[in-house]
Structure formats: C-alpha cells, structure tokens
Design a protein around this motif. Structure first.
Motif, mmCIF file in Angstrom:
data_model
loop_
_atom_site.group_PDB
_atom_site.id
_atom_site.type_symbol
_atom_site.label_atom_id
_atom_site.label_comp_id
_atom_site.label_asym_id
_atom_site.label_seq_id
_atom_site.Cartn_x
_atom_site.Cartn_y
_atom_site.Cartn_z
ATOM 1 N N MET A 68 36.005 43.955 31.612
ATOM 2 C CA MET A 68 36.769 42.717 31.491
ATOM 3 C C MET A 68 37.389 42.381 32.844
ATOM 4 O O MET A 68 37.988 43.241 33.483
ATOM 5 N N SER A 69 37.197 41.152 33.294
ATOM 6 C CA SER A 69 37.752 40.705 34.569
ATOM 7 C C SER A 69 38.710 39.547 34.347
ATOM 8 O O SER A 69 38.291 38.448 33.979
ATOM 9 N N LEU A 70 39.960 39.793 34.596
ATOM 10 C CA LEU A 70 40.960 38.729 34.463
ATOM 11 C C LEU A 70 40.769 37.647 35.520
ATOM 12 O O LEU A 70 40.947 36.459 35.252
ATOM 13 N N ASN A 71 40.399 38.045 36.731
ATOM 14 C CA ASN A 71 40.218 37.054 37.793
ATOM 15 C C ASN A 71 39.031 36.140 37.520
ATOM 16 O O ASN A 71 39.090 34.937 37.786
ATOM 17 N N VAL A 72 37.939 36.700 36.978
ATOM 18 C CA VAL A 72 36.797 35.864 36.608
ATOM 19 C C VAL A 72 37.192 34.931 35.477
ATOM 20 O O VAL A 72 36.900 33.729 35.497
ATOM 21 N N ARG A 73 37.870 35.492 34.495
ATOM 22 C CA ARG A 73 38.267 34.707 33.329
ATOM 23 C C ARG A 73 39.173 33.542 33.723
ATOM 24 O O ARG A 73 39.095 32.457 33.150
ATOM 25 N N LYS A 74 40.005 33.773 34.723
ATOM 26 C CA LYS A 74 40.980 32.743 35.135
ATOM 27 C C LYS A 74 40.509 31.934 36.341
ATOM 28 O O LYS A 74 41.268 31.160 36.918
ATOM 29 N N GLY A 75 39.242 32.129 36.739
ATOM 30 C CA GLY A 75 38.658 31.288 37.784
ATOM 31 C C GLY A 75 39.091 31.581 39.192
ATOM 32 O O GLY A 75 38.983 30.711 40.068
ATOM 33 N N LYS A 76 39.569 32.782 39.466
ATOM 34 C CA LYS A 76 39.995 33.152 40.816
ATOM 35 C C LYS A 76 38.797 33.631 41.634
ATOM 36 O O LYS A 76 38.088 34.546 41.226
ATOM 37 N N HIS A 77 38.592 33.045 42.794
ATOM 38 C CA HIS A 77 37.519 33.464 43.685
ATOM 39 C C HIS A 77 37.824 34.850 44.250
ATOM 40 O O HIS A 77 38.992 35.253 44.348
ATOM 41 N N TYR A 78 36.770 35.580 44.613
ATOM 42 C CA TYR A 78 36.959 36.954 45.113
ATOM 43 C C TYR A 78 37.894 37.005 46.316
ATOM 44 O O TYR A 78 38.646 37.968 46.482
ATOM 45 N N THR A 79 37.869 35.978 47.170
ATOM 46 C CA THR A 79 38.703 35.985 48.381
ATOM 47 C C THR A 79 40.168 35.680 48.106
ATOM 48 O O THR A 79 41.001 35.752 49.015
ATOM 49 N N GLU A 80 40.471 35.343 46.874
ATOM 50 C CA GLU A 80 41.872 34.997 46.553
ATOM 51 C C GLU A 80 42.327 35.635 45.243
ATOM 52 O O GLU A 80 43.147 35.086 44.521
ATOM 53 N N ILE A 81 41.777 36.836 44.937
ATOM 54 C CA ILE A 81 42.107 37.458 43.650
ATOM 55 C C ILE A 81 43.597 37.768 43.533
ATOM 56 O O ILE A 81 44.274 38.073 44.518
ATOM 57 N N ASN A 82 44.059 37.691 42.317
ATOM 58 C CA ASN A 82 45.416 38.126 41.983
ATOM 59 C C ASN A 82 45.362 39.648 41.822
ATOM 60 O O ASN A 82 44.614 40.169 41.001
ATOM 61 N N TYR A 83 46.151 40.373 42.608
ATOM 62 C CA TYR A 83 46.018 41.829 42.647
ATOM 63 C C TYR A 83 46.553 42.522 41.392
ATOM 64 O O TYR A 83 46.084 43.605 41.039
ATOM 65 N N GLU A 84 47.519 41.911 40.746
ATOM 66 C CA GLU A 84 47.985 42.478 39.471
ATOM 67 C C GLU A 84 46.876 42.378 38.431
ATOM 68 O O GLU A 84 46.613 43.325 37.678
ATOM 69 N N TRP A 85 46.196 41.236 38.373
ATOM 70 C CA TRP A 85 45.067 41.084 37.463
ATOM 71 C C TRP A 85 43.948 42.036 37.847
ATOM 72 O O TRP A 85 43.282 42.612 36.985
ATOM 73 N N ASN A 86 43.733 42.192 39.150
ATOM 74 C CA ASN A 86 42.690 43.080 39.641
ATOM 75 C C ASN A 86 42.928 44.519 39.181
ATOM 76 O O ASN A 86 41.992 45.210 38.757
ATOM 77 N N GLN A 87 44.171 44.946 39.246
ATOM 78 C CA GLN A 87 44.495 46.304 38.808
ATOM 79 C C GLN A 87 44.166 46.482 37.326
ATOM 80 O O GLN A 87 43.615 47.514 36.915
ATOM 81 N N LYS A 88 44.476 45.479 36.522
ATOM 82 C CA LYS A 88 44.162 45.542 35.095
ATOM 83 C C LYS A 88 42.653 45.551 34.863
ATOM 84 O O LYS A 88 42.148 46.268 33.987
ATOM 85 N N SER A 89 41.933 44.749 35.653
ATOM 86 C CA SER A 89 40.479 44.701 35.523
ATOM 87 C C SER A 89 39.850 46.055 35.826
ATOM 88 O O SER A 89 38.968 46.523 35.102
ATOM 89 N N LEU A 90 40.296 46.694 36.916
ATOM 90 C CA LEU A 90 39.774 48.009 37.286
ATOM 91 C C LEU A 90 40.157 49.055 36.236
ATOM 92 O O LEU A 90 39.370 49.957 35.924
ATOM 93 N N ASP A 91 41.348 48.917 35.700
ATOM 94 C CA ASP A 91 41.832 49.863 34.699
ATOM 95 C C ASP A 91 40.990 49.794 33.428
ATOM 96 O O ASP A 91 40.552 50.813 32.889
ATOM 97 N N ILE A 92 40.720 48.570 32.966
ATOM 98 C CA ILE A 92 39.963 48.381 31.735
ATOM 99 C C ILE A 92 38.478 48.694 31.940
ATOM 100 O O ILE A 92 37.847 49.365 31.114
ATOM 101 N N SER A 93 37.925 48.240 33.048
ATOM 102 C CA SER A 93 36.475 48.297 33.245
ATOM 103 C C SER A 93 35.975 49.616 33.809
ATOM 104 O O SER A 93 34.799 49.948 33.625
ATOM 105 N N ALA A 94 36.833 50.359 34.523
ATOM 106 C CA ALA A 94 36.362 51.574 35.194
ATOM 107 C C ALA A 94 37.197 52.806 34.877
ATOM 108 O O ALA A 94 36.678 53.813 34.401
#
Length: 270
Positions: free
Chosen positions: A97-123
C-alpha cells in the motif's frame, strides 16, 4: 489439475482482496492441492466483505490482523495454530500500500510520514510476520514463506513511485531473514517478482494499461497471469523446492532479461 502437492500442509494467506488478487487465486490453488488455510487481511479490507466468498470456497476461517501491529500478528498465529492443531508450513505475504501514490504525490515530492507508513505496511510487515513466527516457533521445519515483489525493485518505472523502494526493502528482508530462518529451522523465504497483473491494487498505478501492454510486447512468453503466479507459489510451498531460499524469482514471461523485442521495435517504427 490437482496433484496433491500440498496435501497435509497448513498455511496462512495474507492479502486476498477480491477475485482478481493473486492472493485470492493462490488460496484457491492451495486448497485444490490439499492444503488447509487461514485467510488474513487488514480490518479495513475485511469490511469490504469479499473475502467471505473465498472463505466459503476454501473452507478457511478469516482472521483479521493489522500487519503493523505485533499484538495482532501474535493473535493471528496463535489462533492459526489452534485451528491447525500444530505448526504452520507456509505463508503468502501479498501486502502492499502506497499512501503517496494514493494521494497523488510525485516521487520527487513525497510526504515522508506517508512514506514511512508505506514502507512499514509494504515491506517491514514481512519482517514483523517472520519475527512473530520466529518468537512463537510457529513455522515447521522446511516451511516456506513467499512474498510478492516487482521488478521496479531493480529498474526504474517512474510512476511506480515509492513502491519501488518498498519492494527493494521487501527483497532485502527476504534475504536477511532467510539466512537466519534457514540456519535455525530450514525455513525458506523467497520473493516472486510477478508480471504487471490486472489486480485491483495494480490497476491503481498511473499509466497501468499502457504499461501492461508494453510488458506483454516485451515478454517472449507474454505476461504471467494471476492464476499462473498462483501455480508458481504452489510449487514454492511444496516439497519440490526445498533448497530454494533467499531468492528473488522472476515470474514475468522473460521480461526481466529481454533487452528489446521485434514487436516493440515495430511499434516504435510506426
């Protein structure tokens, strides 16, 4: 065609969302091959109600678990071992699950709190699952754990976004924990890097339709389907692959090792 490859084996399938999902198709195939199952998914996914159809089809209980919560995972393994009357032979990790993809954030401007959750859930959820099984001595000797990955862990696919990082981390956890579990109990841990597949989750990636058509033209055998991936997972859960561990196994019709195909060249020259 069933061959009783998993007769007498018991396993947990994470992530069966609906009939399109690889986890769903894998659960059906494992049942056909004689396995007993427990199905698990996040509470929010369970509320969709689809998994109850699968539960009836494979005669398996559904036990909800938040894979970022160690208490939930401990309860899941505890109840699964009660259901099976003993240890567990295989686990499918089909979670992403990727919060940044879901919320339309481009890779160059990801929200790092969402990123941490994405890595936590997905990996890191794979690490938590393995750690829970390790602490509880829940997996039987020569057990098998398979997690679903994607080639974006090795190559750049711009719209795959932060999920590429998550898959790279997933594959690293597989290698590292695979070493320790292999030494301790001969448990093997692998990732399967599947073709782009028309699942509900996969279809949410920007430009997915165009890419799945491109991958079809770039793969000598064509794209592997969800059912074909399920077949492959069955072999990895079976005793036929006892010495395969810590691997990232490409199941993609040859896409991963093809530089270019004639059909792609012809398409480009139009």
């Amino acid at each position: 065609m069933a061959n009783n490859l998993l007769k007498g084996k018991k396993g947990i399938i994470f992530g069966a969302l609906d009939e399109k999902s690889i986890a769903w198709r894998t659960a059906l195939r494992c049942h056909e091959e004689g396995a007993q199952l427990v199905l698990s998914n996040a509470p929010v996914a369970l509320r969709m109600g689809e998994i109850n159809k699968l539960s009836e089809a494979v005669k398996a209980p559904v036990i909800g678990a938040d894979v970022t919560n160690m208490d939930d995972l401990e309860k899941l393994f505890e109840e699964s071992m009660k259901q099976f009357g003993g240890g567990i032979d295989f686990v499918l990790h089909s979670i992403g699950m990727s919060l940044n993809v879901r919320k339309g954030k481009h890779y160059t401007e990801i929200n790092y709190e969402w990123n941490q959750k994405s890595l936590d859930i997905s990996a890191m959820s794979l690490h938590r699952v393995l750690r829970t099984a390790w602490d509880m001595d829940a997996l039987n000797e020569w057990g098998s754990v398979v997690a679903l990955s994607y080639i974006a862990a090795q190559r750049v696919f711009p719209d795959y976004n932060e999920m590429a990082d998550a898959k790279a981390l997933l594959e690293s956890v597989t290698r590292s924990f695979g070493y320790h579990y292999g030494v301790r109990k001969k448990v093997r841990i692998n990732t399967v890097s599947q073709s782009p597949t028309r699942t509900t989750a996969g279809s949410g990636v920007k430009g997915f339709d165009g890419f799945i058509n491109y991958a079809e033209k770039m793969s000598p055998l064509g794209n592997a389907s969800a059912d074909q991936c399920a077949d492959y997972c069955v072999t990895l859960f079976s005793d036929l692959t006892k010495m395969v561990t810590m691997q990232n196994l490409f199941h993609d019709g040859g896409f991963s090792f093809t530089g270019v195909t004639q059909s792609v060249i012809e398409q480009m020259e139009k």
